[in-house]
Design an enzyme around this catalytic site. Structure first.
Site, PDB file in Angstrom:
ATOM      1  N   TYR A 144       0.862  -1.189   0.000  1.00 17.87           N
ATOM      2  CA  TYR A 144       0.000   0.000   0.000  1.00 17.87           C
ATOM      3  C   TYR A 144       0.893   1.232   0.000  1.00 17.87           C
ATOM      4  O   TYR A 144       1.779   1.370   0.848  1.00 17.87           O
ATOM      5  CB  TYR A 144      -0.888  -0.010   1.256  1.00 17.87           C
ATOM      6  CG  TYR A 144      -1.846   1.148   1.374  1.00 17.87           C
ATOM      7  CD1 TYR A 144      -3.151   1.052   0.912  1.00 17.87           C
ATOM      8  CD2 TYR A 144      -1.448   2.361   1.946  1.00 17.87           C
ATOM      9  CE1 TYR A 144      -4.040   2.105   1.027  1.00 17.87           C
ATOM     10  CE2 TYR A 144      -2.326   3.427   2.063  1.00 17.87           C
ATOM     11  CZ  TYR A 144      -3.614   3.297   1.607  1.00 17.87           C
ATOM     12  OH  TYR A 144      -4.488   4.359   1.714  1.00 17.87           O
ATOM     13  N   ARG A 199       3.649   2.191 -13.207  1.00 19.35           N
ATOM     14  CA  ARG A 199       4.176   2.756 -14.463  1.00 19.35           C
ATOM     15  C   ARG A 199       3.480   4.100 -14.753  1.00 19.35           C
ATOM     16  O   ARG A 199       2.833   4.302 -15.786  1.00 19.35           O
ATOM     17  CB  ARG A 199       3.968   1.777 -15.609  1.00 19.35           C
ATOM     18  CG  ARG A 199       4.917   1.958 -16.772  1.00 19.35           C
ATOM     19  CD  ARG A 199       4.736   0.861 -17.814  1.00 19.35           C
ATOM     20  NE  ARG A 199       5.563   1.126 -18.984  1.00 19.35           N
ATOM     21  CZ  ARG A 199       6.821   0.763 -19.130  1.00 19.35           C
ATOM     22  NH1 ARG A 199       7.425   0.097 -18.172  1.00 19.35           N
ATOM     23  NH2 ARG A 199       7.497   1.067 -20.223  1.00 19.35           N
ATOM     24  N   ALA A 200       3.645   5.022 -13.846  1.00 21.68           N
ATOM     25  CA  ALA A 200       2.873   6.261 -13.832  1.00 21.68           C
ATOM     26  C   ALA A 200       3.392   7.293 -14.842  1.00 21.68           C
ATOM     27  O   ALA A 200       4.497   7.201 -15.368  1.00 21.68           O
ATOM     28  CB  ALA A 200       2.887   6.859 -12.429  1.00 21.68           C
ATOM     29  N   VAL A 255       7.882  -5.647  -3.024  1.00 21.28           N
ATOM     30  CA  VAL A 255       7.727  -4.282  -2.522  1.00 21.28           C
ATOM     31  C   VAL A 255       8.897  -3.428  -2.997  1.00 21.28           C
ATOM     32  O   VAL A 255      10.068  -3.769  -2.754  1.00 21.28           O
ATOM     33  CB  VAL A 255       7.676  -4.247  -0.983  1.00 21.28           C
ATOM     34  CG1 VAL A 255       7.449  -2.826  -0.489  1.00 21.28           C
ATOM     35  CG2 VAL A 255       6.586  -5.161  -0.456  1.00 21.28           C
ATOM     36  N   ARG A 397     -16.104  14.819  -7.139  1.00 20.27           N
ATOM     37  CA  ARG A 397     -16.900  13.597  -7.151  1.00 20.27           C
ATOM     38  C   ARG A 397     -17.637  13.423  -5.822  1.00 20.27           C
ATOM     39  O   ARG A 397     -18.772  12.955  -5.785  1.00 20.27           O
ATOM     40  CB  ARG A 397     -16.033  12.371  -7.427  1.00 20.27           C
ATOM     41  CG  ARG A 397     -16.866  11.101  -7.547  1.00 20.27           C
ATOM     42  CD  ARG A 397     -16.064   9.901  -7.968  1.00 20.27           C
ATOM     43  NE  ARG A 397     -15.156   9.458  -6.931  1.00 20.27           N
ATOM     44  CZ  ARG A 397     -14.407   8.358  -7.037  1.00 20.27           C
ATOM     45  NH1 ARG A 397     -14.447   7.636  -8.131  1.00 20.27           N
ATOM     46  NH2 ARG A 397     -13.599   7.996  -6.063  1.00 20.27           N
ATOM     47  N   TYR A 460      -8.128  11.513 -21.779  1.00 25.01           N
ATOM     48  CA  TYR A 460      -8.885  11.293 -20.552  1.00 25.01           C
ATOM     49  C   TYR A 460     -10.367  11.463 -20.855  1.00 25.01           C
ATOM     50  O   TYR A 460     -10.764  12.431 -21.519  1.00 25.01           O
ATOM     51  CB  TYR A 460      -8.506  12.360 -19.529  1.00 25.01           C
ATOM     52  CG  TYR A 460      -7.766  11.876 -18.315  1.00 25.01           C
ATOM     53  CD1 TYR A 460      -8.427  11.197 -17.297  1.00 25.01           C
ATOM     54  CD2 TYR A 460      -6.411  12.129 -18.156  1.00 25.01           C
ATOM     55  CE1 TYR A 460      -7.750  10.779 -16.167  1.00 25.01           C
ATOM     56  CE2 TYR A 460      -5.722  11.721 -17.034  1.00 25.01           C
ATOM     57  CZ  TYR A 460      -6.400  11.039 -16.035  1.00 25.01           C
ATOM     58  OH  TYR A 460      -5.735  10.626 -14.925  1.00 25.01           O
TER      59      TYR A 460
END
Length: 540
Positions: A144, A199-200, A255, A397, A460
């Protein structure tokens, strides 16, 4: 942090006692400002009512009891590594930010499976100890980072019968004060290890690159041991790059504990800008030419007309009569004198950075290209406001869900010659699916062309609808999004540009990389993690 929404608890959109929208808190440029147009846009766009629906408190009884591996717990105690099995800690790390995850929290629905405990390593050696103990006691680990996943990647597989431990890496961050240029929309809350594992991509990739361009060295703890290269040279010809097994592995192999990244001096000069085009086609053609000439600024993003209208609704109240007058003149010039249709025009926001002289030369080149496609310079303020809104857009949102409106975004990458067809066809598919599934009010569908490349761009999509009258709004949304993803793939788009796959999109992995490709990934998984200790079941 909010337990049932995006971001900080003190930061949110709301409609105040005067019936005006405002953004609370003190953390953002928009904080404390009144947004006089938002309520009208919201009600008219979605047919929504501002009769407030308060979200419930955390329903602790909906959290299944922890099923602990006592032998693992006893050995963990001996290490001194902090851990918890409190319900709130476990639930907070049981989800990312997919619509269905946040909706379940707000509705107080019973959770099928959450982590049984949370551990907080402080360093690489702590992670090594945790992984060794997990292997010894056959415990399932789910890494996380910042919790910003939008691919169901953090959800616990309901069929997992072992003790599940959330390995929270948030205490392993080091602050060094350097600029990497990697700025994803979620940068406030996401983590460096998460950027690598998914893989940002960031808003300034045109200058600084995507995460794979910035990484020099990675250290990863796996059940088989630690993976790392022997040196930190800028390039190695030693077979396939092992970094590319880790980049995009989504917590399935181990990790990420340490990452060495390129750094740059903080830019000497920044300048925002914006260009208004008569229509979406002209805007896309301009971005393609900018990419072709390899002169894209740090950030260039094209909003379609629906997003332009939305952005206009988020404009803060102006206190100056002179500013109002100037804005009126600009609008008159664009719509009356130049003949732009307010229901067709689109806007590109720009951010230039670097040394001052080069930025000014660069700016002139981009505006000259824009002019050949009918673009008009629309000022620095619009560009800056568009860029800043990026960091508060996710808060909207939560506001929508207070008033029976569900919303989500998803992305793809696509070749230049298919951008227009893809945008049109996906919007039409969404509208058609909504109608067939009983959505009473016209949904909002919009798109934005963001990162540009020689061969194409990232697109997007934003999608929202009023769910009053629907028995299961989340199921309706998921079926519509599924249809939209099928349409994206049919139109030559990728499965994901930077959000990743997780569990949400893995049904399309075989179609995306071939059966043999999936087999290659499975072989790596089987070798590195033969007992499936990292058992989140993402990707495969």
């Amino acid at each position: 942090m909010k337990w049932n929404g995006w971001g900080y608890s003190d930061s949110k959109f709301l409609f105040n006692k005067k019936g005006q929208a405002e953004f609370t808190g003190k953390r953002y440029r928009l904080s404390g400002m009144v947004l006089p147009s938002l309520q009208d846009w919201f009600e008219n766009t979605f047919g929504a009512s501002v009769n407030h629906k308060s979200p419930p408190a955390l329903n602790a009884s909906a959290v299944p009891p922890a099923s602990l591996n006592e032998a693992f717990v006893e050995d963990l105690k001996a290490t001194g590594i902090p851990f918890s099995h409190e319900a709130e800690d476990r639930v907070f790390r049981a989800h990312g930010h997919c619509l269905h995850e946040i909706f379940a929290l707000r509705e107080g629905k019973k959770f099928e499976r959450v982590p049984d405990m949370v551990v907080w390593p402080n360093c690489h050696n702590d992670v090594v100890k945790i992984v060794e103990l997990a292997c010894k006691h056959n415990v399932c680990l789910i890494p996380y980072g910042g919790g910003t996943s939008v691919t169901s990647a953090l959800e616990c597989p309901p069929e997992e019968t072992r003790c599940i431990v959330s390995l929270d890496t948030s205490q392993m961050l080091n602050e060094s004060g350097y600029c990497t240029g990697h700025e994803p929309d979620s940068m406030e809350f996401s983590s460096l290890g998460g950027w690598v594992a998914t893989r940002a991509s960031g808003m300034k990739k045109n200058v600084y690159g995507n995460i794979e361009d910035l990484v020099i060295h990675i250290k990863v703890v796996t059940p088989r041991g630690v993976i790392e290269k022997s040196c930190q040279g800028p390039r190695m010809s030693t077979g396939p790059d092992i970094h590319h097994f880790i980049l995009g592995s989504e917590g399935t192999l181990g990790v990420v504990t340490e990452v060495t990244m390129k750094i740059r001096p903080i830019p000497e000069y920044q300048k925002y800008g914006s260009v208004v085009f008569p229509n979406f086609e002209a805007g896309v053609a301009c971005l393609r030419e900018v990419a072709k000439q390899r002169c894209a600024p740090a950030s260039i993003r094209l909003m379609d007309n629906e997003q332009f209208q939305f952005g206009h609704a988020l404009k803060p109240q102006v206190s100056s009569i002179f500013t109002n007058f100037v804005e009126g003149l600009k609008k008159f010039y664009i719509t009356k004198f130049k003949g732009f249709d307010p229901h067709q025009l689109v806007v590109a926001t720009l951010l230039f950075e670097g040394d001052r002289e080069r930025v000014l030369q660069h700016e002139k080149q981009v505006y000259d290209i824009a002019a050949t496609f009918g673009g008009l310079a629309a000022g620095e303020d619009n560009g800056q406001r568009g860029y800043i809104l990026t960091f508060v857009i996710a808060y909207l949102r939560d506001l929508g869900m207070d008033y029976y409106v569900v919303a989500e975004s998803f992305e793809t990458s696509v070749p230049w010659d298919r951008v227009l067809d893809l945008c049109r066809n996906v919007k039409e598919r969404i509208n058609r699916e909504c109608k067939e599934r009983g959505v009473q009010f016209q949904p909002l569908t919009s798109c934005r062309v963001t990162q540009t490349y020689d061969a194409g761009a990232c697109v997007y999509f934003y999608f929202a609808f009023n769910y009053r009258g629907l028995a299961d709004p989340v199921h309706t949304y998921e079926r519509v999004e599924h249809a939209a993803r099928e349409e994206i793939l049919a139109n030559g788009g990728s499965l994901s540009h930077h959000h990743g796959v997780g569990k949400l999109r893995k049904e399309w992995m075989k179609e995306s990389i071939s059966s043999l490709g999936v087999g290659m990934l499975q072989s790596v998984k089987d070798y590195v993690d033969p007992d499936n200790i990292f058992g989140n079941r993402n990707l495969l």
